[in-house]
Design an enzyme around this catalytic site. Structure first.
Site, PDB file in Angstrom:
ATOM      1  N   ARG A  58       1.050  -1.101   0.124  1.00 54.75           N
ATOM      2  CA  ARG A  58       0.147  -0.105   0.422  1.00 54.75           C
ATOM      3  C   ARG A  58       0.856   1.052   0.210  1.00 54.75           C
ATOM      4  NH1 ARG A  58      -2.516  -4.286   2.887  1.00 54.75           N
ATOM      5  NH2 ARG A  58      -1.103  -3.192   4.643  1.00 54.75           N
ATOM      6  N   GLU A  95       6.154 -10.386  16.750  1.00 54.52           N
ATOM      7  CA  GLU A  95       6.009 -10.780  17.576  1.00 54.52           C
ATOM      8  C   GLU A  95       6.068 -11.846  17.834  1.00 54.52           C
ATOM      9  OE1 GLU A  95       1.426  -9.607  18.683  1.00 54.52           O
ATOM     10  OE2 GLU A  95       1.885 -10.721  20.623  1.00 54.52           O
TER      11      GLU A  95
HETATM   12  P1  AMP Z   1       4.263  -1.975  11.802  1.00 53.74           P
HETATM   13  O1  AMP Z   1       5.587  -2.829  11.141  1.00 53.74           O
HETATM   14  O2  AMP Z   1       3.768  -3.526  12.951  1.00 53.74           O
HETATM   15  O3  AMP Z   1       4.482  -0.509  11.845  1.00 53.74           O
HETATM   16  O4  AMP Z   1       3.242  -2.650  10.804  1.00 53.74           O
HETATM   17  C1  AMP Z   1       3.003  -1.573   9.194  1.00 53.74           C
HETATM   18  C2  AMP Z   1       2.411  -3.066   8.268  1.00 53.74           C
HETATM   19  O5  AMP Z   1       1.849  -3.710   8.062  1.00 53.74           O
HETATM   20  C3  AMP Z   1       2.461  -1.267   6.695  1.00 53.74           C
HETATM   21  O6  AMP Z   1       2.304  -1.671   5.963  1.00 53.74           O
HETATM   22  C4  AMP Z   1       0.961  -1.579   7.090  1.00 53.74           C
HETATM   23  O7  AMP Z   1       0.263  -1.526   5.826  1.00 53.74           O
HETATM   24  C5  AMP Z   1       0.345  -3.022   7.936  1.00 53.74           C
HETATM   25  N1  AMP Z   1      -0.451  -3.169   8.942  1.00 53.74           N
HETATM   26  C6  AMP Z   1      -0.100  -3.330  10.370  1.00 53.74           C
HETATM   27  N2  AMP Z   1      -1.461  -3.450  11.277  1.00 53.74           N
HETATM   28  C7  AMP Z   1      -2.377  -2.914  10.614  1.00 53.74           C
HETATM   29  C8  AMP Z   1      -4.096  -2.487  10.300  1.00 53.74           C
HETATM   30  N3  AMP Z   1      -4.886  -2.548  11.913  1.00 53.74           N
HETATM   31  N4  AMP Z   1      -4.505  -1.960   9.342  1.00 53.74           N
HETATM   32  C9  AMP Z   1      -4.060  -2.332   8.773  1.00 53.74           C
HETATM   33  N5  AMP Z   1      -2.774  -2.535   7.329  1.00 53.74           N
HETATM   34  C10 AMP Z   1      -1.630  -2.408   9.017  1.00 53.74           C
END
Ligand code: AMP
Length: 173
Positions: A58, A95
C-alpha cells in the site's frame, strides 16, 4: 474533507483480534485520494526530496502519487524474492517470528534526499527496516510519512531520530 471518517475498520482481518484499517474506501474516492496526497506532501514540498521510497504494497499507492507531486523518483521496497536485480535486505522481528524487506542495491546514490512512505505506522518495524535499507545505500532520510498512525502501538519510538509526518491518528482500536 474528513479523511479519518472514510477509512473502513474491518474486524478480525487478517486474523482474529486485529482491526484492519482498510484504505480502499479512501482510494476510490477521488477527492479524498487527492487531498491525502496533497496533505502527505505538504511538509516536504520545498525540501528537495529526490526519491520517494514506498513500502510494499500500500506504500506504493501513496508513494507513487507523492513522488509525482514532489517531482521525485520512486523506489519500491519489496517483500523477499520480488525484485529482479541485485538487492540488499533487512530482517526485523515481529511478535512471532520475523520479516524481511529488500531494495535494489543500485537504487540510491550517496547523499540523496529520501522520503520513506507507507500507508500505516503500527509497531514501526517495517518502516524502520526500510529506513535502514536507505541508510545502508548512503541515502539521507528527509522524513517518513504515513497516511495513518496507530498511536497506541508507539511505532514512532523506533523512528525517533527522524521527522515523522502522519495524517490520521487513532488513539485506540
Ligand atoms: P508495523 O511494522 O507493525 O509498523 O506494520 C506496518 C505494516 O503493516 C504496514 O505496511 C501496514 O500496511 C500493515 N499494518 C499493520 N497493522 C495494520 C492494521 N491494523 N491495518 C492495516 N494495515 C496494517
Amino acid at each position: 474533507m474528513d479523511l479519518k471518517a472514510i477509512i473502513r475498520d474491518v474486524y478480525d482481518f487478517p486474523k482474529k483480534g486485529i482491526v484492519f484499517k482498510d484504505i480502499t474506501t479512501l482510494l476510490m474516492h477521488p477527492k479524498a485520494f487527492d487531498q491525502s496526497i496533497d496533505d502527505l506532501c505538504q511538509p516536504f514540498q520545498d525540501k528537495g526530496i529526490e526519491l520517494v521510497v514506498g513500502i510494499e504494497a500500500r506504500g506504493f499507492l501513496f508513494g507513487g502519487a507523492m513522488a509525482r507531486q514532489l517531482g521525485a523518483g520512486f523506489i519500491p521496497v519489496r517483500k523477499p524474492g520480488k525484485l529482479p536485480a541485485d538487492i540488499i535486505k533487512e530482517t526485523y522481528s515481529l511478535e512471532y517470528g520475523s520479516d524481511t524487506v529488500e531494495i535494489h542495491a543500485d537504487a540510491i546514490r550517496l547523499g540523496q534526499k529520501i522520503l520513506v512512505v507507507d500507508d500505516l505506522l503500527a509497531t514501526g518495524g517495517t518502516a524502520a527496516a526500510a529506513v535502514k535499507l536507505v541508510e545502508k545505500l548512503g541515502g539521507q532520510i528527509a522524513g517518513v510519512a504515513f497516511l495513518i498512525e496507530l498511536d497506541f502501538l508507539n511505532g514512532r519510538e523506533k523512528l525517533k531520530d527522524y521527522s515523522i509526518h502522519s495524517l490520521i491518528h487513532f488513539n485506540s482500536e
